[in-house]
Scaffold this active site. Sequence first.
Site, PDB file in Angstrom:
ATOM      1  CE1 TYR A  66     -50.646  36.184  33.440  1.00  0.00           C
ATOM      2  CE2 TYR A  66     -50.596  37.762  35.256  1.00  0.00           C
ATOM      3  CZ  TYR A  66     -51.109  36.620  34.672  1.00  0.00           C
ATOM      4  OH  TYR A  66     -52.085  35.897  35.325  1.00  0.00           O
ATOM      5  CE1 TYR A 126     -41.779  32.248  32.051  1.00  0.00           C
ATOM      6  CE2 TYR A 126     -41.134  33.762  33.808  1.00  0.00           C
ATOM      7  CZ  TYR A 126     -41.977  32.782  33.317  1.00  0.00           C
ATOM      8  OH  TYR A 126     -43.021  32.344  34.095  1.00  0.00           O
ATOM      9  CG  HIS A 183     -49.928  22.857  35.385  1.00  0.00           C
ATOM     10  ND1 HIS A 183     -50.103  24.164  35.789  1.00  0.00           N
ATOM     11  CD2 HIS A 183     -50.974  22.581  34.562  1.00  0.00           C
ATOM     12  CE1 HIS A 183     -51.190  24.653  35.233  1.00  0.00           C
ATOM     13  NE2 HIS A 183     -51.752  23.714  34.487  1.00  0.00           N
ATOM     14  CG  ASP A 241     -49.195  32.276  27.611  1.00  0.00           C
ATOM     15  OD1 ASP A 241     -50.120  32.057  28.412  1.00  0.00           O
ATOM     16  OD2 ASP A 241     -48.622  33.382  27.510  1.00  0.00           O
ATOM     17  CG  LEU A 252     -42.253  33.182  27.350  1.00  0.00           C
ATOM     18  CD1 LEU A 252     -41.261  34.250  27.811  1.00  0.00           C
ATOM     19  CD2 LEU A 252     -43.664  33.520  27.838  1.00  0.00           C
TER      20      LEU A 252
END
Length: 314
Positions: free
Chosen positions: A179, A76, A43, A48, A200
């Site tokens: 992050y 995101y 990947h 997460d 998320l």
Amino acid sequence: MSRPRRRGRDIHGVLLLDKPQGMSSNDVLQKVKRIYNANRAGHTGALDPLATGMLPICLGEATKFSQYLLDSDKRYRVIARLGQRTDTSDADGQIVQERPVTFSAEQLASALETFRGDIEQIPSMYSALKYQGKKLYEYARQGIEVPREARPITVYELLFIRHEGNELELEVHCSKGTYIRTIIDDLGEKLGCGAHVTYLRRLTVSKYPVDRMVTLEHLQTLVAQAEQQGVPAAQLLDPLLMPMDSPASDYPVVNLPLTSSVYFKNGNPVRTTGAPLKGLVRVTEGEDDKFIGMGEIDDEGRVAPRRLVVDYPA
């Protein structure tokens, strides 16, 4: 001595998986590898377990070019719980502090502005970055905090979606190495109330089309359909793959005639017309523009091979 028999199929391409919540990126990677019966899989940028969304999975020779996706921009959608800070900066962690939410709309707008553009970010202890050969989250699970250097990142867009009660929803378009959990944690501290991620979703990676994302359930349904129809599962699964060179789609293309590509594939730099003055290039050969690898323009203006595609026998 004969070469060892390869296990699985020599299938090459990129699957845009819509990762489900609650599974690690490696878990879904292994499921996709088994479904496709692929020799190799990897990947490009872990999500997460709490997160969902686009997880490009490279199969076969496409794994050689996954690095170019790690370097790409991402977008995101995130929902934060205000008033609570956790040790992991998300809902999977333990609450370590609770404070009232008292900021004004003006204070929120001002705080958000400080996270736009070129900024520096100190990675969370709960990340896969390494310190002295060991992942940070391994130290964190032992209650050990190690020094981390701030790293430059770019937040191209930080869009305010809504603020209702103790929930804040944002959309973030950012560079590699960003992050989102850390942005939310830092924002919570700037607002004086603390915050952590409760939702998320990675919306996009690079320029990949959102409508090409597929779920694990869809893949499993196709396998069942193939069995019912008496056809190989590959007949239904393989059309879902993006081209193996799609991770490097942002780089210019240099096409080599077959007479030159032979030398290139043997590891030799070659001269060609129409190449840029410097940098990495995608290299194709012949009239059908078959992708044969990545090259780099050397000091003499030649295309030098960097990563080559191996042609496996059928």
